[in-house]
Design an enzyme around this catalytic site. Structure first.
Site, mmCIF file in Angstrom:
data_model
loop_
_atom_site.group_PDB
_atom_site.id
_atom_site.type_symbol
_atom_site.label_atom_id
_atom_site.label_comp_id
_atom_site.label_asym_id
_atom_site.label_seq_id
_atom_site.Cartn_x
_atom_site.Cartn_y
_atom_site.Cartn_z
ATOM 1 C CD GLN A 163 35.759 -12.738 92.785
ATOM 2 O OE1 GLN A 163 36.036 -12.763 94.144
ATOM 3 N NE2 GLN A 163 35.111 -13.459 92.787
ATOM 4 C CD GLU A 204 35.796 -15.918 87.082
ATOM 5 O OE1 GLU A 204 35.106 -14.933 86.137
ATOM 6 O OE2 GLU A 204 35.206 -16.473 87.561
ATOM 7 C CG ASP A 241 30.555 -11.081 91.248
ATOM 8 O OD1 ASP A 241 30.503 -10.834 92.779
ATOM 9 O OD2 ASP A 241 30.943 -12.118 91.329
ATOM 10 C CD GLU A 284 27.915 -12.286 90.830
ATOM 11 O OE1 GLU A 284 28.224 -13.478 91.839
ATOM 12 O OE2 GLU A 284 27.700 -12.808 89.764
ATOM 13 C CG ASP A 311 27.780 -16.329 94.398
ATOM 14 O OD1 ASP A 311 26.830 -17.279 94.138
ATOM 15 O OD2 ASP A 311 28.952 -15.670 93.378
ATOM 16 C CE LYS A 336 29.307 -18.045 91.172
ATOM 17 N NZ LYS A 336 30.058 -18.064 92.591
ATOM 18 N NE ARG A 365 32.510 -21.685 91.200
ATOM 19 C CZ ARG A 365 31.769 -21.373 92.842
ATOM 20 N NH1 ARG A 365 30.780 -22.831 93.279
ATOM 21 N NH2 ARG A 365 31.869 -20.811 93.799
ATOM 22 C CB SER A 366 37.174 -18.660 89.001
ATOM 23 O OG SER A 366 37.729 -18.981 90.463
ATOM 24 C CE LYS A 387 29.786 -13.677 86.826
ATOM 25 N NZ LYS A 387 29.645 -13.553 88.340
#
EC number: 4.2.1.11
Length: 424
Positions: A163, A204, A241, A284, A311, A336, A365-366, A387
């Site tokens: 990802q 992102e 990630d 990640e 995560d 998060k 978050r995205s 991040k």
């Protein structure tokens, strides 16, 4: 201490054009705090519930009017009169009011928006920056950024299974690290263009070029680092990630880019190979949230070499993290705030991680917003890592700009550890 005078929620939009929740908390002394919650694309199965209306006639079912109504008609009535500086009591009141394990009655998005807005209002009342209010005199470490510059998986329409492919600048200050990263980012754009690849950016702010193999982005990033005038691994490192839960089916890891189905042991061998070949300092979600046995093997194999961040497997939940620590799974956690749904629980998770020697990575978050709370949070808890996306899109840059302000505000007291955050 100033008491809460009123609480107001509203429906606003996130960076993907989807509805999200904003809350404002008003205090008796005239102070106001505001917060907007983000939303994720790839989510852990045990995350707190983000309450959506599911009304197909509004925003394709993604409206949040019920969550907003819960703020205005239920939460507000219970919080009015409480002391804003008592964050624990404010959050505990909302959690008890909800009464569910995953915050499904009121919605984690409703609870979190009010929780964060309360902290902002309290900081405003005291006349101190948010990071100082949250962390006190010890809040002085600027985080090393892990910047998602090439996207795959759920964040892109390309064959890549992994990802996020990230660069990690390792200068002596945050400001200088940000400059290094920007120069690599623009060099990367030029390289992609020269290869005839797409340079449009995703959710992102990273590129999503059509690359056929999961290893290809790593080679291109090393090239970009070198062409920008930096040494891979010494000046700018790499991080991954995988979001491996997204391609885990029936006990196998389905890598469509390579046309392979791998066992846990084979995935671990693949990650070991990539760490041998490239200057990777952090991985990640290298394995699925359901593959606890595999995670233990991965940690035993690579845990002394690289940072292994959980995560989806931990979902910022203090109880799940404690279980992972006991079983020797991972050596770091991604934090998060909307995975757990309140500031108090987020801080509890960070405390448990640090006490066990686990590193913490504060994360966006995205689906983000202009809210910069996580920048202050990263400094407040001396997380050392953040991040928050690539080097484009205002919703990502807003956090970097806030960190620049904080570094300037701290002056000589500011710390930036760079590569030391990843030394095993």
């Amino acid at each position: 201490m100033p008491a809460i005078l009123d609480v107001h929620g509203r429906e606003v939009l996130d960076s993907r054009g989807n509805p999200t929740v904003e809350a404002e908390v008003y205090l008796e002394d005239g102070s106001v705090g505001r917060a907007i919650v983000p939303s994720g694309a790839s989510t852990g199965s045990r995350e707190a519930l983000e309450l959506r209306d599911n009304d197909p006639k509004r925003y394709k079912g993604k409206g949040v009017l019920q969550a907003v109504k819960n703020i205005n008609e239920i939460i507000a009535q219970e919080l009015i009169g409480l002391e804003a500086l008592n964050q624990y009591t404010v959050d505990k009141t909302m959690l008890e009011l909800d009464g569910t394990e995953n915050k499904s009655r009121l919605g984690a998005n409703a609870i979190l928006a009010v929780s964060l807005a309360t902290a902002r209002a309290a900081a405003a009342s005291l006349g101190v920056p948010l990071y100082v209010y949250l962390g006190g005199v010890q809040a002085r470490e600027l985080p090393t950024p892990l910047m998602n510059v090439i996207n795959g998986g759920k964040h892109a329409d390309n064959p890549l299974d992994f990802q996020e492919y990230m660069i990690v600048p390792l200068a002596s200050t945050f400001k200088e690290s940000l400059r290094w990263a920007v120069e690599v980012f623009h060099t990367l754009r030029s390289i992609l263009k020269s290869k005839g690849l797409n340079t449009n950016v995703g959710d992102e702010g990273g590129f999503a070029p059509y690359l056929e193999k999961n290893e290809d982005p790593l080679a291109i990033l090393v090239e970009a680092i070198q062409k920008a005038g930096f040494e891979p691994g010494k000046d700018v490192a790499l991080a991954l990630d995988l979001a491996a839960s997204e391609f885990y089916e029936d006990g196998k890891y389905i890598l469509k880019a390579e046309g392979k189905e791998l066992t846990s042991d084979e995935m671990i061998s693949l990650l070991e190979y990539l760490c041998d070949k490239y200057p990777i300092v952090s991985i990640e979600d290298g394995l699925s949230e359901k593959d606890w046995d595999g995670w233990k093997k991965l940690t035993d194999k690579l845990g002394k070499r690289v940072q292994l961040v959980g995560d989806d497997i931990f979902v910022t939940n203090p109880q799940i993290l404690a279980e992972g620590i006991e079983k020797g799974i991972a050596n770091a956690i991604l934090v998060k705030v909307n995975q757990i749904g309140s500031l108090t629980e987020t801080l509890d998770t960070i405390r448990i991680a640090h006490q066990a020697g686990y590193r913490t990575v504060i994360s966006h978050r995205s689906g983000e917003t202009e809210d910069t709370f996580i920048a202050d949070l990263a400094v407040a808890v001396n997380s050392g890592q953040i991040k928050t996306g690539s080097l484009s899109r205002t919703d990502r840059i807003a956090k970097y700009n806030q960190l620049l302000r904080i570094e300037e505000d701290l002056g000589e007291a500011a710390l930036y550890r760079g590569i030391l955050n990843f030394k095993r």
